[in-house]
Design a protein around this motif. Sequence first.
Motif, PDB file in Angstrom:
ATOM      1  N   SER A  18       1.886  12.268   1.765  1.00  0.00           N
ATOM      2  CA  SER A  18       0.749  12.468   0.862  1.00  0.00           C
ATOM      3  C   SER A  18       0.071  13.794   1.189  1.00  0.00           C
ATOM      4  CB  SER A  18      -0.271  11.340   1.028  1.00  0.00           C
ATOM      5  OG  SER A  18       0.354  10.086   0.917  1.00  0.00           O
ATOM      6  N   SER A  43     -10.979   3.212   1.743  1.00  0.00           N
ATOM      7  CA  SER A  43     -12.319   3.775   1.865  1.00  0.00           C
ATOM      8  C   SER A  43     -12.777   4.489   0.608  1.00  0.00           C
ATOM      9  CB  SER A  43     -12.350   4.744   3.033  1.00  0.00           C
ATOM     10  OG  SER A  43     -11.329   5.688   2.840  1.00  0.00           O
ATOM     11  N   SER A  59       0.824  -1.213   0.000  1.00  0.00           N
ATOM     12  CA  SER A  59       0.000   0.000   0.000  1.00  0.00           C
ATOM     13  C   SER A  59       0.854   1.257   0.000  1.00  0.00           C
ATOM     14  CB  SER A  59      -0.883  -0.013   1.251  1.00  0.00           C
ATOM     15  OG  SER A  59      -1.602   1.203   1.347  1.00  0.00           O
ATOM     16  N   GLY A  60       0.228   2.345  -0.419  1.00  0.00           N
ATOM     17  CA  GLY A  60       0.877   3.639  -0.314  1.00  0.00           C
ATOM     18  C   GLY A  60       0.856   4.165   1.107  1.00  0.00           C
ATOM     19  N   LYS A 119      -5.225   9.760  -6.686  1.00  0.00           N
ATOM     20  CA  LYS A 119      -6.591  10.284  -6.715  1.00  0.00           C
ATOM     21  C   LYS A 119      -6.703  11.464  -5.765  1.00  0.00           C
ATOM     22  CE  LYS A 119      -8.261   5.638  -7.435  1.00  0.00           C
ATOM     23  NZ  LYS A 119      -8.477   4.439  -6.645  1.00  0.00           N
ATOM     24  N   GLU A 169       2.083  13.236  -3.936  1.00  0.00           N
ATOM     25  CA  GLU A 169       2.927  12.496  -2.998  1.00  0.00           C
ATOM     26  C   GLU A 169       4.389  12.823  -3.240  1.00  0.00           C
ATOM     27  OE1 GLU A 169       0.696   8.650  -1.485  1.00  0.00           O
ATOM     28  OE2 GLU A 169       1.079   8.498  -3.613  1.00  0.00           O
ATOM     29  N   GLU A 221      -0.539  13.910   4.985  1.00  0.00           N
ATOM     30  CA  GLU A 221      -0.562  12.594   5.627  1.00  0.00           C
ATOM     31  C   GLU A 221       0.844  12.020   5.614  1.00  0.00           C
ATOM     32  OE1 GLU A 221      -2.917   9.705   3.536  1.00  0.00           O
ATOM     33  OE2 GLU A 221      -2.624   8.178   5.086  1.00  0.00           O
ATOM     34  N   LYS A 260       6.296  -0.225  -6.143  1.00  0.00           N
ATOM     35  CA  LYS A 260       5.593  -1.462  -5.776  1.00  0.00           C
ATOM     36  C   LYS A 260       6.085  -2.670  -6.595  1.00  0.00           C
ATOM     37  CE  LYS A 260       1.295   0.645  -4.110  1.00  0.00           C
ATOM     38  NZ  LYS A 260      -0.139   0.862  -4.364  1.00  0.00           N
ATOM     39  N   HIS A 314      -3.299  15.572   0.438  1.00  0.00           N
ATOM     40  CA  HIS A 314      -4.644  15.359  -0.107  1.00  0.00           C
ATOM     41  C   HIS A 314      -5.329  16.696  -0.366  1.00  0.00           C
ATOM     42  CE1 HIS A 314      -4.701  11.022   0.830  1.00  0.00           C
ATOM     43  NE2 HIS A 314      -3.978  11.360   1.881  1.00  0.00           N
ATOM     44  N   ARG A 339      -8.602  16.509  -1.836  1.00  0.00           N
ATOM     45  CA  ARG A 339      -9.968  16.109  -2.222  1.00  0.00           C
ATOM     46  C   ARG A 339     -11.047  17.020  -1.627  1.00  0.00           C
ATOM     47  NH1 ARG A 339      -8.019  12.557   1.454  1.00  0.00           N
ATOM     48  NH2 ARG A 339      -9.226  12.114   3.356  1.00  0.00           N
ATOM     49  N   ASN A 391       3.160   9.203   5.578  1.00  0.00           N
ATOM     50  CA  ASN A 391       3.246   7.754   5.339  1.00  0.00           C
ATOM     51  C   ASN A 391       4.678   7.270   5.456  1.00  0.00           C
ATOM     52  OD1 ASN A 391       0.509   6.932   4.935  1.00  0.00           O
ATOM     53  ND2 ASN A 391       0.522   8.124   3.037  1.00  0.00           N
TER      54      ASN A 391
HETATM   55  O1  LIG Z   1      -1.554   1.992  -2.440  1.00  0.00           O
HETATM   56  P1  LIG Z   1      -2.929   2.175  -1.934  1.00  0.00           P
HETATM   57  O2  LIG Z   1      -3.265   1.275  -0.782  1.00  0.00           O
HETATM   58  O3  LIG Z   1      -3.943   2.064  -3.045  1.00  0.00           O
HETATM   59  O4  LIG Z   1      -2.953   3.618  -1.319  1.00  0.00           O
HETATM   60  C1  LIG Z   1      -2.945   4.753  -2.132  1.00  0.00           C
HETATM   61  C2  LIG Z   1      -3.316   5.962  -1.289  1.00  0.00           C
HETATM   62  O5  LIG Z   1      -4.350   5.541  -0.394  1.00  0.00           O
HETATM   63  C3  LIG Z   1      -4.849   6.572   0.446  1.00  0.00           C
HETATM   64  O6  LIG Z   1      -5.449   7.504  -0.355  1.00  0.00           O
HETATM   65  C4  LIG Z   1      -6.605   7.053  -0.974  1.00  0.00           C
HETATM   66  O7  LIG Z   1      -7.680   7.116  -0.040  1.00  0.00           O
HETATM   67  C5  LIG Z   1      -8.008   8.474   0.335  1.00  0.00           C
HETATM   68  C6  LIG Z   1      -9.173   8.418   1.278  1.00  0.00           C
HETATM   69  O8  LIG Z   1      -8.859   7.638   2.376  1.00  0.00           O
HETATM   70  C7  LIG Z   1      -8.374   9.270  -0.905  1.00  0.00           C
HETATM   71  O9  LIG Z   1      -8.615  10.593  -0.572  1.00  0.00           O
HETATM   72  C8  LIG Z   1      -7.248   9.266  -1.903  1.00  0.00           C
HETATM   73  O10 LIG Z   1      -7.688   9.918  -3.069  1.00  0.00           O
HETATM   74  C9  LIG Z   1      -6.890   7.841  -2.218  1.00  0.00           C
HETATM   75  O11 LIG Z   1      -5.758   7.813  -3.070  1.00  0.00           O
HETATM   76  C10 LIG Z   1      -3.772   7.199   1.261  1.00  0.00           C
HETATM   77  O12 LIG Z   1      -4.293   8.272   1.999  1.00  0.00           O
HETATM   78  C11 LIG Z   1      -2.626   7.656   0.374  1.00  0.00           C
HETATM   79  O13 LIG Z   1      -1.601   8.117   1.193  1.00  0.00           O
HETATM   80  C12 LIG Z   1      -2.156   6.469  -0.452  1.00  0.00           C
HETATM   81  O14 LIG Z   1      -1.104   6.839  -1.294  1.00  0.00           O
END
Ligand SMILES: O=P(O)(O)OC[C@H]1O[C@H](O[C@H]2O[C@H](CO)[C@@H](O)[C@H](O)[C@H]2O)[C@H](O)[C@@H](O)[C@@H]1O
Length: 391
Positions: free
Chosen positions: A188, A288, A27-28, A222, A226, A181, A235, A190, A192, A183
């Motif tokens: 990250s 989510s 995961s990210g 999305k 990052e 965020e 990955k 965001h 949104r 990580n």
């Molecule tokens: O690699 P993944 O497990 O697919 O994670 C990618 C990102 O996941 C999270 O972001 C995603 O969920 C957010 C809502 O919880 C949404 O706003 C965002 O658009 C999505 O990409 C996480 O917050 C990121 O840090 C990860 O890179």
Amino acid sequence: MSESTDVPLVRTVLTELPKHFITGVISGRSLGKIRAFVGVKGLFYAGSHGFDILSPSRSAYSMHSHMQRVASLGPASASCCGQAQPGAEAPPARTDTAVSSSNGEVAANGNTGDGEAGASGCQEAGSGGGGGGGDEEGAGGDCGALEEVRHQVAQEYLPVMENIRDQLIAELKGIDKAEVEDNRFSVSIHYRNCARVDVPRVKEVVERVQARHERIRMGSGKEVFELQPDIAWDKGKAVLWLLDKLVMPMAQAPEEPAPPPPGETGGAVTPPLPPPVGTAAAATVSSSNGGGSGVAGATKEEEEGDYDDEYSGRFFTIFIGDDKTDENAFRVLNGDMGEDRARHDGVGILVSEESRETNAAYTLRNPDEVASFLEKIAMLGSERCGSSSSR
Ligand SMILES: O=P(O)(O)OC[C@H]1O[C@H](O[C@H]2O[C@H](CO)[C@@H](O)[C@H](O)[C@H]2O)[C@H](O)[C@@H](O)[C@@H]1O
């Protein structure tokens, strides 16, 4: 996972899969978050887009019993896949890059951190756990277990990433609803929830912070930007690393004969390896936002078992993912990165409702389809065990 996703089903499947197939989640999100989020033991986890990898505690043991079953007597000897055979011993601890670090998860603008605490405290097996400890008890913990392997790819970047996080938090303060965020190996940002008019401002800040640091790259997902270390890692590289450094060596590990099956006496003779069994899997897990993925492995057909070395062809990897960053893993499984196809055979499955350009070979539409697919794979695994133990 979307709100309609049957989360208990996903968890049940993810609990079942590692009994039959080597299973992981990439995961990210940071390692601590993804472990807490998935909450299933016995999986490989890779956080920060694969920069931070942790094998399951006792994974070597359970894989050992998979492999021992394969290498010793074939199906007839199995008690059941994934169950420790009586008397089977855990292989020696494997250690890799093991570090201890402070808990790195913070959030800005109201996005609360979710407790990386001790994710790094579990890695140094047998050394007292070092650092935080108690990471996500019940979510894959077992600190101090001898078999854990922790591999952090860009450890030297941690202070830089912390700086970047702090600068972003400070400089995005004026932009309503921009969220930072942490990580750990990836920060990250965001947008949104931001007003559309503010998005270019968010981007400007991110670019400015990036420019202040050397060897930091900027990616996007999305509604998220990052920043992460600009090194040749992603990955796809993480999947290869898992296969080459953990899965295949462990497959080779059992050299001692397995105990005889119940009712038989005498030492087990080790016949040539049977056709490929088992699998490695890596995948992102649902989130989510409705995306998500699981991982599973599949068995290759016996007729395909003409291999030129003892590793090749034994693993078939299924990687399921919905994110742009999952494309690197799809490419690896396509053999598009110059990898030896025989050693890294597998398929990528994109999770998407819409048609889009992808390196994945197949598509599942949503997390519910992923759950059903994984359920079928798990059933195949248990049927295989059922039939093998009755032979
Ligand atoms: O690699 P993944 O497990 O697919 O994670 C990618 C990102 O996941 C999270 O972001 C995603 O969920 C957010 C809502 O919880 C949404 O706003 C965002 O658009 C999505 O990409 C996480 O917050 C990121 O840090 C990860 O890179």
